[in-house]
Motif scaffolding. Structure first.
Motif, PDB file in Angstrom:
ATOM      1  N   LEU A 187      42.395 -18.153  73.905  1.00 52.94           N
ATOM      2  CA  LEU A 187      41.367 -17.007  73.324  1.00 52.94           C
ATOM      3  C   LEU A 187      41.386 -17.163  71.268  1.00 52.94           C
ATOM      4  N   GLN A 188      42.569 -17.481  70.841  1.00 54.49           N
ATOM      5  CA  GLN A 188      41.750 -17.078  69.399  1.00 54.49           C
ATOM      6  C   GLN A 188      40.831 -18.668  69.253  1.00 54.49           C
ATOM      7  N   LEU A 189      41.046 -19.645  70.233  1.00 54.47           N
ATOM      8  CA  LEU A 189      40.339 -20.661  70.025  1.00 54.47           C
ATOM      9  C   LEU A 189      38.912 -20.284  70.266  1.00 54.47           C
TER      10      LEU A 189
ATOM     11  N   LEU B 227      55.101 -14.169  66.156  1.00 51.90           N
ATOM     12  CA  LEU B 227      56.157 -12.986  65.684  1.00 51.90           C
ATOM     13  C   LEU B 227      55.379 -12.261  64.887  1.00 51.90           C
ATOM     14  N   LEU B 228      54.680 -12.328  63.821  1.00 49.55           N
ATOM     15  CA  LEU B 228      54.276 -11.693  62.802  1.00 49.55           C
ATOM     16  C   LEU B 228      52.675 -10.842  63.909  1.00 49.55           C
ATOM     17  N   ALA B 229      52.222 -11.810  64.970  1.00 48.47           N
ATOM     18  CA  ALA B 229      51.158 -11.016  66.087  1.00 48.47           C
ATOM     19  C   ALA B 229      51.276  -9.858  66.486  1.00 48.47           C
TER      20      ALA B 229
ATOM     21  N   LEU C  82      48.347 -13.762  54.812  1.00 46.23           N
ATOM     22  CA  LEU C  82      47.438 -13.121  54.977  1.00 46.23           C
ATOM     23  C   LEU C  82      46.811 -12.779  56.592  1.00 46.23           C
ATOM     24  N   PHE C  83      46.684 -14.398  57.050  1.00 44.45           N
ATOM     25  CA  PHE C  83      46.320 -14.594  58.759  1.00 44.45           C
ATOM     26  C   PHE C  83      47.074 -15.033  59.509  1.00 44.45           C
ATOM     27  N   ARG C  84      48.277 -13.824  59.426  1.00 46.73           N
ATOM     28  CA  ARG C  84      49.586 -14.035  60.674  1.00 46.73           C
ATOM     29  C   ARG C  84      49.200 -15.002  61.227  1.00 46.73           C
ATOM     30  N   THR C  85      50.403 -16.436  60.468  1.00 47.27           N
ATOM     31  CA  THR C  85      50.381 -17.680  60.982  1.00 47.27           C
ATOM     32  C   THR C  85      52.010 -18.113  60.057  1.00 47.27           C
TER      33      THR C  85
ATOM     34  N   CYS D 287      46.209 -14.981  63.802  1.00 46.82           N
ATOM     35  CA  CYS D 287      47.497 -14.876  64.572  1.00 46.82           C
ATOM     36  C   CYS D 287      48.186 -15.940  65.632  1.00 46.82           C
ATOM     37  N   SER D 288      48.172 -17.245  65.305  1.00 45.81           N
ATOM     38  CA  SER D 288      48.520 -18.772  65.401  1.00 45.81           C
ATOM     39  C   SER D 288      50.085 -18.238  65.526  1.00 45.81           C
TER      40      SER D 288
END
Length: 577
Positions: free
Chosen positions: A480-482, A571-573, A535-538, A567-568
């Motif tokens: 979905l991010q893509l 864990l962070l996501a 910052l971008f959760r990657t 958000c890739s």
């Protein structure tokens, strides 16, 4: 020699003895030919007044024969005939001779002679024939100036009539003059059906074809050849009635001579019983590199053979052979402009085609890749593709005989560069170059283009899905991010690689559509790559995967564009939910 044919001048114009005060000009006293000339002249000078110290003398002819005359004082116009020698060695400069002799208390006599120069810069070549000296009669106009008219002298009038008679009689023995005939030419081009070796790819062909010279003045003909062709010329001369049984010789002028590499055969006698009238000489020439772009002149004349009489010569004939140089150029409509910009997103099949030709349509042209400048893995077509075109006769045979076969005009050459940028080549730039060159290596021209691999772009392959692409680049578990990065048109797309928006996730399988792998972020002051990952959760690894140009993770500069996939990191996501 005397200016006047013996014995007429002694009857009418007895030359004076040379004055002891009469001297050559400075620097010429020791010339042997002058001393001999003065000796001969002194033997014939009798019964005349001596010249005074103001007398002048005249450089009558380039052979340095200087003659001084004191003519009778009758105020009449006379003509004398001189036997003038025209050496076969060199053409002379134009000369006009005015000899004025001032006699104390007497009249002034003027003697004039003109010799026409044959100049290589005009339609006449510099005549330096390989043959004996040419002897021809010339009439020398003599003008006598006097302040008082002289009484009529019957003896003088009769002598003048006799004197003028040889001028008209002497012109008769050479009429008509020998003539150099029109040239018969044949031409063959290597690698065509007119190949001089009469073989093309192991198959016999007809070979040389007759070509016709273009007239370029009454005494000149013009032919065109190219490097890689063989030109055959048949040059002949003849002498018509009543001289059919007189032998003549066909000479080639040493200046300008024959081109380097040309072979001029000896004379062939074609007359009955071996008489050299008519005569033929054959020339064969294959122009080579460095002879292109030049007009080569070959000049010929026919002369009476040694020992034959009368002594006559033909008007010269020249054949100007222009060796055309190729004009190699890229077709503007079928080739990229110099340094034209291209984008090659990862996975896209980039094709750049070049097309070149010889604008004269005489030389075959090939395209050669400069492989050292090509991107790694790029290929170039092995052979030329010739665009379809109706066959046209080769320009060198456009006015040739209609005998078959005839070579065809050359066609342009088209070859293409092919390359698909691999993952990891993002942001790299290349400048591949292609050389267009004629088949003889005479002329060449280069064309280069500029290729950039944009980052954060991918070219969809057949069978790709958002899930497979997401997995290939390790962007995360959710496609979905893509989709979010490609569901709407770009705000500021690059004109060379705009992304293709699609509303249906399954619509991307059309193949070769360009999609964004994620948004691009411009680095601000004080930011690091590790801080951007948080910052971008990657992850840092995924940022390096999407930005392969970042060799040092600790070094990013302000204003640099970074490709990110928010958000890739699972864990962070997950921690944000």
């Amino acid at each position: 020699r005397s200016l006047f044919p013996s014995p007429f001048p002694l009857l009418l114009f007895p030359p004076p003895p040379l004055s002891p005060q009469f001297r050559p000009e400075a620097g010429e006293e020791g010339t042997p030919s002058l001393q001999a000339g003065f000796a001969r002249r002194t033997e014939k000078m009798t019964n005349a007044e001596k010249l005074d110290e103001n007398s002048t003398w005249c450089d009558f002819y380039p052979s340095a024969r200087h003659d001084a005359y004191q003519l009778p004082q009758q105020p009449q116009h006379r003509s004398g005939c001189g036997d003038i020698e025209h050496p076969g060695a060199r053409n002379s400069a134009s000369s006009r001779c005015n000899a004025r002799h001032s006699l104390a208390g007497e009249h002034i006599a003027e003697l004039e002679f003109s010799h026409i120069r044959r100049s290589s810069s005009s339609s006449r070549p510099p005549p330096r024939a390989r043959g004996p000296s040419e002897l021809s009669k010339r009439c020398v106009p003599i003008r006598l100036l006097s302040s008082t008219p002289a009484p009529f002298n019957p003896f003088l009038a009769i002598t003048l009539l006799v004197l003028l008679t040889p001028c008209s009689v002497l012109a008769q023995p050479c009429s008509p003059l020998p003539a150099v005939n029109d040239v018969v030419a044949e031409l063959g081009i290597s690698g065509t059906v007119t190949d001089p070796d009469m073989m093309l790819n192991g198959v016999p062909v007809e070979g040389h074809q007759t070509i016709y010279a273009m007239p370029n003045g009454a005494q000149r003909e013009r032919l065109t050849a190219i490097v890689g062709s063989e030109l055959k010329l048949n040059i002949s001369a003849s002498w018509g009635e009543p001289f059919q049984e007189h032998n003549i010789t066909l000479f080639a002028y040493e200046d300008p001579g024959i081109p380097n590499g040309a072979q001029l055969a000896g004379q062939e006698c074609l007359g009955a019983g071996g008489i050299c009238n008519p005569v033929l000489r054959r020339l064969v020439w294959r122009p080579t590199k460095l002879q292109e772009g030049i007009t080569h002149s070959l000049c010929f004349t026919g002369m009476t053979a040694n020992g034959e009489a009368p002594v006559c010569s033909a008007e010269y004939k020249c054949i100007d052979v222009h060796v055309t140089a190729p004009n190699v150029t890229f077709d503007a409509e079928e080739s990229p402009a110099p340094l034209q910009q291209y984008h090659a997103p990862v996975g896209c099949n980039l094709e750049i085609c070049f097309q070149a030709r010889d604008t004269h349509s005489m030389y075959e042209v090939d395209l050669q890749p400069q492989t050292s400048s090509f991107p790694p893995g790029a290929t170039f077509d092995l052979e030329c593709f010739h665009p379809p075109a109706p066959p046209a006769v080769h320009p060198l045979f456009a006015s040739a005989s209609l005998s078959e076969p005839i070579a065809h005009a050359t066609l342009p050459c088209r070859r293409c560069l092919h390359w698909a940028a691999p993952a990891g080549s993002e942001t790299q730039q290349f400048e591949p170059c292609v050389m267009a060159v004629d088949q003889r290596g005479l002329r060449s021209v280069q064309r280069c283009v500029h290729i950039t691999v944009p980052k954060c772009k991918y070219c969809v392959q057949g069978g790709d899905t958002l899930h497979s692409i997401n997995k290939r680049f390790g962007l995360g578990t959710s496609w979905l991010q893509l989709w979010n990065s490609n569901g709407m048109p770009e705000i500021d797309p690059h004109p060379l690689s705009p992304a293709t928006p699609f509303g249906d996730p399954d619509a991307i399988s059309n193949g070769y559509s360009v999609i964004n792998l994620g948004p691009q972020y411009r680095v601000k002051e004080g930011e690091s790559l590790l801080a951007l990952a948080a910052l971008f959760r990657t992850t840092l690894g995924k940022l390096l995967l999407l930005n392969p140009e970042l060799q040092d993770p600790s070094h990013v500069h302000v204003g640099q564009l970074i490709c990110v996939m928010p958000c890739s990191d699972p864990l962070l996501a997950a921690g944000t939910v």
